[in-house]
Design an enzyme around this catalytic site. Structure first.
Site, PDB file in Angstrom:
ATOM      1  N   HIS A  83     -14.906  -9.834  -2.347  1.00  0.00           N
ATOM      2  CA  HIS A  83     -13.789 -10.413  -3.101  1.00  0.00           C
ATOM      3  C   HIS A  83     -12.864  -9.316  -3.593  1.00  0.00           C
ATOM      4  O   HIS A  83     -12.165  -9.491  -4.581  1.00  0.00           O
ATOM      5  CB  HIS A  83     -14.304 -11.248  -4.292  1.00  0.00           C
ATOM      6  CG  HIS A  83     -15.102 -12.432  -3.869  1.00  0.00           C
ATOM      7  ND1 HIS A  83     -16.454 -12.371  -3.614  1.00  0.00           N
ATOM      8  CD2 HIS A  83     -14.738 -13.707  -3.608  1.00  0.00           C
ATOM      9  CE1 HIS A  83     -16.892 -13.561  -3.233  1.00  0.00           C
ATOM     10  NE2 HIS A  83     -15.868 -14.387  -3.220  1.00  0.00           N
ATOM     11  N   GLU A 127     -10.754 -20.541   8.790  1.00  0.00           N
ATOM     12  CA  GLU A 127      -9.481 -19.846   8.623  1.00  0.00           C
ATOM     13  C   GLU A 127      -8.625 -19.880   9.889  1.00  0.00           C
ATOM     14  O   GLU A 127      -7.396 -19.982   9.803  1.00  0.00           O
ATOM     15  CB  GLU A 127      -9.724 -18.404   8.164  1.00  0.00           C
ATOM     16  CG  GLU A 127     -10.211 -18.285   6.720  1.00  0.00           C
ATOM     17  CD  GLU A 127     -11.656 -18.706   6.494  1.00  0.00           C
ATOM     18  OE1 GLU A 127     -12.405 -18.845   7.488  1.00  0.00           O
ATOM     19  OE2 GLU A 127     -12.045 -18.907   5.333  1.00  0.00           O
TER      20      GLU A 127
END
Ligand code: TPP
Length: 735
Positions: free
Chosen positions: A535, A465
């Site tokens: 999530h 990321e």
């Protein structure tokens, strides 16, 4: 010290002696090296006299810096140096006067206007991109910069400024063979960003010269603690397509030859280069450090014998290039030059305190302005957008569809947009696209973009990321418009450093000289039934807490389309949060509103007008709050007004204040955890500024200060539910 360059793939012999350098060049190298040391020495004096506030020196690194600069082209090539690169910057054209203006923190400091510490170099004319104090972050910017240069040279049409374009479409320059320099200390090679940058540079054969300036220590930590085996060259030797050189970095001639070969390799498009220079650090880490506390006397003595200035001085005398008198005259003249520059800087005007807020955001384009108020002008339902093109259609589309449609529209409109992230491409192996449909993102938000716009504009990143955001910053500094995706908000954290210390700060810290108006799209949030801890996360307040970053959080398809368009056309960096649960809901759909539909930032939407209570919210709590409000009306006769903030920075204080003045009761509700959440700020401000209007305390609703569990019972118990919102409405009404 060995002088042989080593390479796994490509090698060069670095011979002792002047090589191709003329006597004049040797003198010029020495002049720049001494100049650099003298500026350091003068700064140390000023610091001891408390006339400046920080000092970190480039002493011992002069030979590497000067030789790197001489092998490259100032204002043509690009530079992402680190704090020891004083000599490099002087050799590129930064003046001692500029450096002293930095040291005193003058308003006229060209690098930052007194905002950054000295040695955080920046020069727009010289293509030295403003650097932070964070070690190794700049390497990914260098990679993105190199990619942008390559893209622009292959797509010169992207450099043309279209009529009517905003300032966000900056003038860009490219040459096609420019090289990017990126340096760091050997200790900083431990940072993941170093390896991420090396990987992408290698994978894409980018023209980046990485220079590791190895002085053997990272503050007090010796090289073998940071680098297994004690030699970084050995560890990186298997990266494909690199040119490698390991040199005595106290020898400017050997270093120059290594850089010349490295730059030639990059300029020819053969791949990146890695120059590992062994140098010394004679002055401790900084003036705040005393290396006698952790280095032996013998070691310090051995270092001092390798001082690059002394060695070069001896060489000039030995080779008859300068006499002792000429050396003394040269040094005396440098002393005078440096003293005069320092004296002038001490007289320089200081920054104006009232200008502290300038350049946090763009001064050229305000995303709250009417420029973006094209909601009314649009013709909803006239065209379908997206991959299907612009065929007439009035059908309702999901948030996922309308985000995808906006990406199509904007990429068609603006050739400077590139889209990358994990799995965003249709297929990295292009040849398979003939037989497969393509992936286009784990949520399919980028579906079809690669097929339509090609693999140079839409491509997969490595699974890293920081790599995504760091490279986006590099692209943006070249005037490109990266619209990148971080696959899940839950995994944004490796990029947080880049977002917090780099993306959001570049404009402010460079006093408006540089900017990186990139867009980061991030699927966020829970209510997924089974999403569990990793999530389902929110955490937007960690980003609204960063000045310089716009944060957007739409609750429905139409808003997502219009706000994404504003985000992409905006001149500030934008974090665009897309709630996963809302991507394909039935209640928030809308017809495609056309390719010019935009919504200004900072304008809340009244989702439900009401007279008795205000409920301020956003994201997935909008439909849940609406459910609760409808029940409150139906079952209890309470008339609740719901405001959807739509953007969290900026946020629409006026709309909140107007509503609270009308209803005198207010709840702030969000999905993220309650404590230290986004609502705390809004509630505090209401209490502070609207106290006289309130008939009851400000209430907040948020997730429990816990984690979302996998078993749906555990999810429901943690995240706010309509029943809980209804209860809060009833309690507040009864107060
Ligand atoms: C990300 C980050 N962590 C820690 C620091 C504090 N720090 C500043 S310089 C430094 C040592 C760097 O050593 P090295 O990379 O070998 O460069 P050198 O200073 O020796 O030239 C540290 C730990 C920082 N600036 N950035």
């Amino acid at each position: 010290m060995q002088l042989a360059a080593s390479s796994a793939h490509d090698s060069v012999s670095v011979e002792p002696g002047g090589g191709s350098l003329s006597p004049q060049q040797m003198v010029e190298i020495y002049r720049l090296m001494v100049l650099s040391r003298r500026v350091d020495d003068r700064e140390i004096l000023l610091k001891r006299q408390q006339k400046i506030y920080f000092q970190i020196s480039g002493a011992g690194h002069e030979a590497l810096g000067v030789s790197a600069a001489l092998a490259m082209r100032p204002g043509y090539d690009w530079f992402f140096p680190y704090y020891r690169d004083r000599a490099l910057c002087l050799a590129l054209g930064v003046t001692p006067a500029d450096m002293f203006l930095q040291a005193v923190g003058a308003a006229t400091d060209p690098a930052s206007g007194g905002r950054q510490m000295p040695t955080q170099w920046s020069s727009r004319p010289l293509n030295i991109v403003s650097l932070s104090a964070s070690t190794a972050t700049q390497l990914l910017h260098a990679v993105g910069c190199a990619e942008a240069g390559r893209y622009l040279s292959r797509h010169p049409e992207a450099a043309v400024r279209a009529e009517g374009d905003y300032r966000a479409f900056r003038d860009v320059t490219f040459h096609g063979d420019e090289v990017v320099y990126a340096s760091l200390g050997e200790g900083s090679t431990s940072q993941g960003e170093f390896w991420e940058a090396m990987s992408t540079a290698s994978n894409k054969k980018l023209p980046v010269v990485f220079c590791v300036e190895d002085n053997g220590y990272a503050i007090s930590t010796p090289v073998e603690v940071n680098t297994p085996g004690g030699n970084i060259s050995r560890l990186v030797a298997n990266f494909p397509d690199f040119y490698f050189a390991e040199v005595d970095g106290t020898d400017p001639v050997a270093s120059f030859q290594a850089f010349q070969a490295a730059v030639a390799h990059c300029r020819a498009g053969l791949g990146p280069a890695f120059v590992h220079g062994h140098c010394i650090r004679p002055y401790s880490h900084s003036l705040s450090d005393d290396e006698r506390l952790y280095r032996s006397k013998a070691e310090l003595k051995a270092d001092s014998e390798r001082d690059p200035l002394l060695r070069m001085q001896r060489r000039l005398l030995r080779e008859g290039i300068l006499t002792a008198d000429e050396l003394t005259a040269l040094e005396n003249s440098l002393d005078r030059e440096v003293a005069e520059a320092a004296d002038r800087a001490l007289e320089a005007p200081l920054p104006k305190v009232e200008e502290i807020g300038r350049h946090i955001y763009s001064e050229d384009l305000d995303p709250t302005s009417v420029v973006f108020a094209t909601e009314q002008a649009a013709a909803p339902g006239s065209v379908s957008g997206g991959k299907a093109g612009r065929a007439p259609s009035t059908e309702s589309r999901t948030m996922a569809d309308l985000i995808n449609a906006c990406l199509f529209d904007e990429m068609r409109r603006n050739p400077r947009i590139v889209v990358f992230g994990e799995d965003v491409a249709d297929a990295s192996r292009e040849e398979t696209l003939a037989e497969v449909k393509g992936k286009g993102g784990v949520f399919k938000l980028t579906a079809g973009l690669q097929t339509e716009f090609g693999s140079e504009r839409v491509f997969n990143s490595p699974l890293a990321e920081a790599n995504i955001v760091g490279r986006a910053i590099g692209y943006a500094t070249r005037g490109m418009k990266p619209v990148v995706e971080v696959q899940f908000f839950d995994y944004i954290w490796p990029a947080y450093h880049q977002i917090h210390n780099e993306l959001s700060l570049l404009r402010w810290r460079s006093n408006g000289e540089w900017a990186c108006p990139a867009v980061i799209r991030v699927p966020i949030g829970g209510y997924l039934t089974g999403g569990a801890i990793y999530h389902s996360q929110c955490g937007e307040s960690l980003f609204t807490h960063i000045p310089g970053l716009r944060v957007v959080f739409p609750s429905n398809a139409l808003d997502a389309n219009g706000l994404l368009r504003t985000a992409i056309r905006c001149d500030d960096p934008v974090l665009f949060l897309e709630h996963k649960r809302l991507y394909r809901e039935t209640h928030d759909r809308a017809p495609y509103p056309g390719p010019e539909f935009a919504i200004p930032f900072g304008k809340a939407r009244i989702v439900r007008p009401g007279a008795q209570m205000t409920l301020v919210t956003y994201g997935a709590l909008v439909p849940r709050a609406l459910q609760a409000a409808e029940r409150a009306q139906r079952e209890h006769g309470i008339d609740v007004e719901i405001l959807d903030l739509r953007t969290l920075n900026p946020y629409d204080w006026e709309a909140i204040a107007e509503s609270v003045r009308k209803t005198s009761r207010v709840i702030v509700a969000h999905e993220d955890m309650l404590s230290w959440g986004y609502g705390a700020e809004i509630a505090a401000r209401i209490g502070d500024e609207l106290f006289d209007w309130l008939d009851a305390p400000v209430r907040r609703i948020g997730a429990k200060d816990a984690f979302v569990g996998y078993q749906p019972l555990l999810e429901n118990a943690v995240l706010p539910q309509p029943e809980g919102i209804l209860k809060a409405i009833l309690d507040l009404k009864a107060f």
